[in-house]
Design a protein around this motif. Sequence first.
Motif, PDB file in Angstrom:
ATOM      1  N   ARG A 267      34.810   6.527 -74.515  1.00 36.38           N
ATOM      2  CA  ARG A 267      34.992   5.089 -74.304  1.00 36.38           C
ATOM      3  C   ARG A 267      35.704   4.449 -75.488  1.00 36.38           C
ATOM      4  NH1 ARG A 267      30.073   1.666 -72.032  1.00 36.38           N
ATOM      5  NH2 ARG A 267      29.085   2.123 -74.030  1.00 36.38           N
ATOM      6  N   SER A 268      35.337   4.837 -76.690  1.00 40.86           N
ATOM      7  CA  SER A 268      35.990   4.278 -77.882  1.00 40.86           C
ATOM      8  C   SER A 268      37.464   4.650 -77.936  1.00 40.86           C
ATOM      9  CB  SER A 268      35.280   4.773 -79.150  1.00 40.86           C
ATOM     10  OG  SER A 268      33.952   4.301 -79.208  1.00 40.86           O
ATOM     11  N   ALA A 269      37.822   5.805 -77.330  1.00 41.84           N
ATOM     12  CA  ALA A 269      39.209   6.256 -77.332  1.00 41.84           C
ATOM     13  C   ALA A 269      40.027   5.622 -76.216  1.00 41.84           C
ATOM     14  CB  ALA A 269      39.258   7.777 -77.208  1.00 41.84           C
ATOM     15  N   GLY A 270      39.391   4.790 -75.394  1.00 41.84           N
ATOM     16  CA  GLY A 270      40.124   4.098 -74.337  1.00 41.84           C
ATOM     17  C   GLY A 270      39.997   4.698 -72.964  1.00 41.84           C
ATOM     18  N   CYS A 271      39.152   5.697 -72.784  1.00 39.74           N
ATOM     19  CA  CYS A 271      38.944   6.269 -71.450  1.00 39.74           C
ATOM     20  C   CYS A 271      38.156   5.270 -70.599  1.00 39.74           C
ATOM     21  CB  CYS A 271      38.187   7.588 -71.538  1.00 39.74           C
ATOM     22  SG  CYS A 271      39.110   8.909 -72.359  1.00 39.74           S
ATOM     23  N   ARG A 272      38.585   5.117 -69.353  1.00 39.53           N
ATOM     24  CA  ARG A 272      37.952   4.146 -68.465  1.00 39.53           C
ATOM     25  C   ARG A 272      37.051   4.787 -67.419  1.00 39.53           C
ATOM     26  NH1 ARG A 272      43.213   2.946 -69.018  1.00 39.53           N
ATOM     27  NH2 ARG A 272      43.738   3.780 -66.952  1.00 39.53           N
ATOM     28  N   GLU A 273      37.376   6.015 -67.028  1.00 43.16           N
ATOM     29  CA  GLU A 273      36.598   6.715 -66.011  1.00 43.16           C
ATOM     30  C   GLU A 273      36.170   8.080 -66.532  1.00 43.16           C
ATOM     31  OE1 GLU A 273      38.050   5.884 -61.603  1.00 43.16           O
ATOM     32  OE2 GLU A 273      39.694   6.560 -62.870  1.00 43.16           O
ATOM     33  N   ALA A 274      34.907   8.429 -66.276  1.00 42.46           N
ATOM     34  CA  ALA A 274      34.417   9.758 -66.628  1.00 42.46           C
ATOM     35  C   ALA A 274      34.010  10.475 -65.354  1.00 42.46           C
ATOM     36  CB  ALA A 274      33.218   9.656 -67.576  1.00 42.46           C
ATOM     37  N   PHE A 275      34.469  11.695 -65.198  1.00 43.37           N
ATOM     38  CA  PHE A 275      34.127  12.498 -64.031  1.00 43.37           C
ATOM     39  C   PHE A 275      33.492  13.805 -64.481  1.00 43.37           C
ATOM     40  CE2 PHE A 275      37.529   9.796 -62.433  1.00 43.37           C
ATOM     41  CZ  PHE A 275      37.062   9.435 -61.179  1.00 43.37           C
ATOM     42  N   THR A 276      32.670  14.344 -63.623  1.00 44.32           N
ATOM     43  CA  THR A 276      32.077  15.647 -63.885  1.00 44.32           C
ATOM     44  C   THR A 276      31.763  16.301 -62.555  1.00 44.32           C
ATOM     45  OG1 THR A 276      30.373  16.809 -65.164  1.00 44.32           O
ATOM     46  CG2 THR A 276      29.677  14.848 -63.968  1.00 44.32           C
ATOM     47  N   GLY A 277      31.631  17.617 -62.566  1.00 47.33           N
ATOM     48  CA  GLY A 277      31.285  18.358 -61.358  1.00 47.33           C
ATOM     49  C   GLY A 277      30.196  19.351 -61.657  1.00 47.33           C
ATOM     50  N   ASN A 278      29.210  19.437 -60.759  1.00 49.97           N
ATOM     51  CA  ASN A 278      28.098  20.362 -60.950  1.00 49.97           C
ATOM     52  C   ASN A 278      27.834  21.143 -59.669  1.00 49.97           C
ATOM     53  OD1 ASN A 278      26.837  17.607 -62.596  1.00 49.97           O
ATOM     54  ND2 ASN A 278      27.178  19.501 -63.715  1.00 49.97           N
ATOM     55  N   ASP A 279      27.473  22.395 -59.823  1.00 53.38           N
ATOM     56  CA  ASP A 279      27.024  23.170 -58.685  1.00 53.38           C
ATOM     57  C   ASP A 279      25.866  22.445 -58.020  1.00 53.38           C
ATOM     58  OD1 ASP A 279      27.049  26.172 -57.457  1.00 53.38           O
ATOM     59  OD2 ASP A 279      24.991  25.435 -57.619  1.00 53.38           O
ATOM     60  N   GLY A 280      25.834  22.473 -56.695  1.00 55.04           N
ATOM     61  CA  GLY A 280      24.808  21.742 -55.966  1.00 55.04           C
ATOM     62  C   GLY A 280      23.394  22.165 -56.293  1.00 55.04           C
ATOM     63  N   ASP A 281      23.224  23.381 -56.841  1.00 56.19           N
ATOM     64  CA  ASP A 281      21.899  23.872 -57.201  1.00 56.19           C
ATOM     65  C   ASP A 281      21.588  23.726 -58.692  1.00 56.19           C
ATOM     66  OD1 ASP A 281      21.332  24.622 -54.589  1.00 56.19           O
ATOM     67  OD2 ASP A 281      22.153  26.639 -54.850  1.00 56.19           O
ATOM     68  N   ASN A 282      22.502  23.105 -59.432  1.00 52.72           N
ATOM     69  CA  ASN A 282      22.284  22.941 -60.870  1.00 52.72           C
ATOM     70  C   ASN A 282      21.483  21.661 -61.121  1.00 52.72           C
ATOM     71  OD1 ASN A 282      22.378  22.922 -63.646  1.00 52.72           O
ATOM     72  ND2 ASN A 282      24.578  23.263 -63.791  1.00 52.72           N
ATOM     73  N   GLY A 283      20.198  21.729 -60.775  1.00 55.85           N
ATOM     74  CA  GLY A 283      19.342  20.560 -60.864  1.00 55.85           C
ATOM     75  C   GLY A 283      19.287  19.908 -62.233  1.00 55.85           C
ATOM     76  N   PRO A 284      19.172  20.687 -63.319  1.00 59.87           N
ATOM     77  CA  PRO A 284      19.084  20.052 -64.639  1.00 59.87           C
ATOM     78  C   PRO A 284      20.281  19.181 -64.983  1.00 59.87           C
ATOM     79  CG  PRO A 284      18.320  22.320 -64.756  1.00 59.87           C
ATOM     80  CD  PRO A 284      18.892  22.135 -63.382  1.00 59.87           C
ATOM     81  N   MET A 285      21.504  19.679 -64.733  1.00 59.57           N
ATOM     82  CA  MET A 285      22.675  18.867 -65.083  1.00 59.57           C
ATOM     83  C   MET A 285      22.869  17.710 -64.108  1.00 59.57           C
ATOM     84  SD  MET A 285      23.881  19.496 -67.934  1.00 59.57           S
ATOM     85  CE  MET A 285      25.089  18.190 -67.705  1.00 59.57           C
ATOM     86  N   LEU A 286      22.517  17.893 -62.847  1.00 57.65           N
ATOM     87  CA  LEU A 286      22.590  16.780 -61.897  1.00 57.65           C
ATOM     88  C   LEU A 286      21.651  15.657 -62.344  1.00 57.65           C
ATOM     89  CD1 LEU A 286      22.670  18.769 -58.527  1.00 57.65           C
ATOM     90  CD2 LEU A 286      24.508  17.315 -59.411  1.00 57.65           C
ATOM     91  N   ALA A 287      20.483  16.039 -62.845  1.00 61.60           N
ATOM     92  CA  ALA A 287      19.523  15.037 -63.320  1.00 61.60           C
ATOM     93  C   ALA A 287      20.036  14.339 -64.570  1.00 61.60           C
ATOM     94  CB  ALA A 287      18.174  15.706 -63.596  1.00 61.60           C
ATOM     95  N   VAL A 288      20.646  15.099 -65.480  1.00 60.53           N
ATOM     96  CA  VAL A 288      21.200  14.511 -66.692  1.00 60.53           C
ATOM     97  C   VAL A 288      22.270  13.484 -66.342  1.00 60.53           C
ATOM     98  CG1 VAL A 288      22.658  14.974 -68.705  1.00 60.53           C
ATOM     99  CG2 VAL A 288      20.667  16.414 -68.252  1.00 60.53           C
ATOM    100  N   ASN A 289      23.173  13.843 -65.441  1.00 64.31           N
ATOM    101  CA  ASN A 289      24.263  12.926 -65.094  1.00 64.31           C
ATOM    102  C   ASN A 289      23.756  11.692 -64.353  1.00 64.31           C
ATOM    103  OD1 ASN A 289      26.380  14.444 -66.250  1.00 64.31           O
ATOM    104  ND2 ASN A 289      26.350  15.836 -64.516  1.00 64.31           N
ATOM    105  N   LYS A 290      22.743  11.867 -63.517  1.00 55.58           N
ATOM    106  CA  LYS A 290      22.143  10.701 -62.849  1.00 55.58           C
ATOM    107  C   LYS A 290      21.511   9.782 -63.876  1.00 55.58           C
ATOM    108  CE  LYS A 290      18.964   9.433 -59.122  1.00 55.58           C
ATOM    109  NZ  LYS A 290      18.029   9.931 -58.073  1.00 55.58           N
ATOM    110  N   TRP A 291      20.891  10.360 -64.898  1.00 56.12           N
ATOM    111  CA  TRP A 291      20.271   9.579 -65.964  1.00 56.12           C
ATOM    112  C   TRP A 291      21.300   8.731 -66.696  1.00 56.12           C
ATOM    113  CZ3 TRP A 291      20.617   9.771 -71.404  1.00 56.12           C
ATOM    114  CH2 TRP A 291      19.606   9.103 -72.103  1.00 56.12           C
TER     115      TRP A 291
END
Length: 309
Positions: A267-291
Amino acid sequence: MTMTVREFRATDAEAVAAARSSAFPYLVTTPRTVVWESESAPVEQHHRLLVAEADGQVVGSSEMGVCHDSDAPGLAFANTTVIAGARGRGAGSALVTAAEEYLSGLGTAKIFAWTLDEVSAVTFAERRGYRRGRCSRVQRLDLTAAALPPLSAGGLPDGVELRTAADFADDPRPLYEADAECTVDEPGDVATTAPPYTEWLALTWEHPALDRELTSVAVVDGAVAAYSVAHTDGRGRYWSGMTGTRRAFRGRGLAKLAKNDALHRARSAGCREAFTGNDGDNGPMLAVNKWFGYEPAATEWRYVRELSA
């Protein structure tokens, strides 16, 4: 309309990037990355990039090769994209046919392909004999409005430091060792092996989209423990290339710490959108990104076709 399929040329890079962005607008794709990926692929991958040309204009492409980073024999990939305005006119079929013929000639037994969860794309794949595999959940965070957690709220845990990938420019091997361990543990259709260090340097460390200043690394008592890779396109888009924690340090919130730092840097560098992709069964990272406040943006399916002997 005259349709031809031919080998990619560097002058096609802008059109290929446009086709990929049309199908997968959240990916960090630029003409520079298209050329680099074509020129830098390992020999063992048997990489090939074909384009479909309609009346002299490039309208789509198919990138294909062997899954050389898997111990399982006979696996290959072929990812095809056609620019939105040219779909339904035969470009996709021509590209997929050419890809299948090429990979079959290499003796491959299975072809994996990414497909958006859209009726037209799914129908196209299934009519050609592809069956559905695992899914990837693509998520988006509006960095202009996101309420990111404060940096180092309450101070960092004892022994923990936050650095960037740029701090490892003289010796990136500790990052390689962490990435190799986390990549092997990542769920997916194809079990991958850790690449040799020289290959990792060429394909990961030297990737033109990698932003070392925005890639955050959590270090515990001098050892790389977790990291969050940043890919950027110079136009305000940020993609989390990989976020992981080494086995010995899991369960301590270090991946979340590194990702929060990386998002603040983005954000400080001027990025406006952040995207990420997770395997549908990767519960820990899906939870982190939802958080963090990421919201669903798209669903991709990994389709597979078994080739006849």
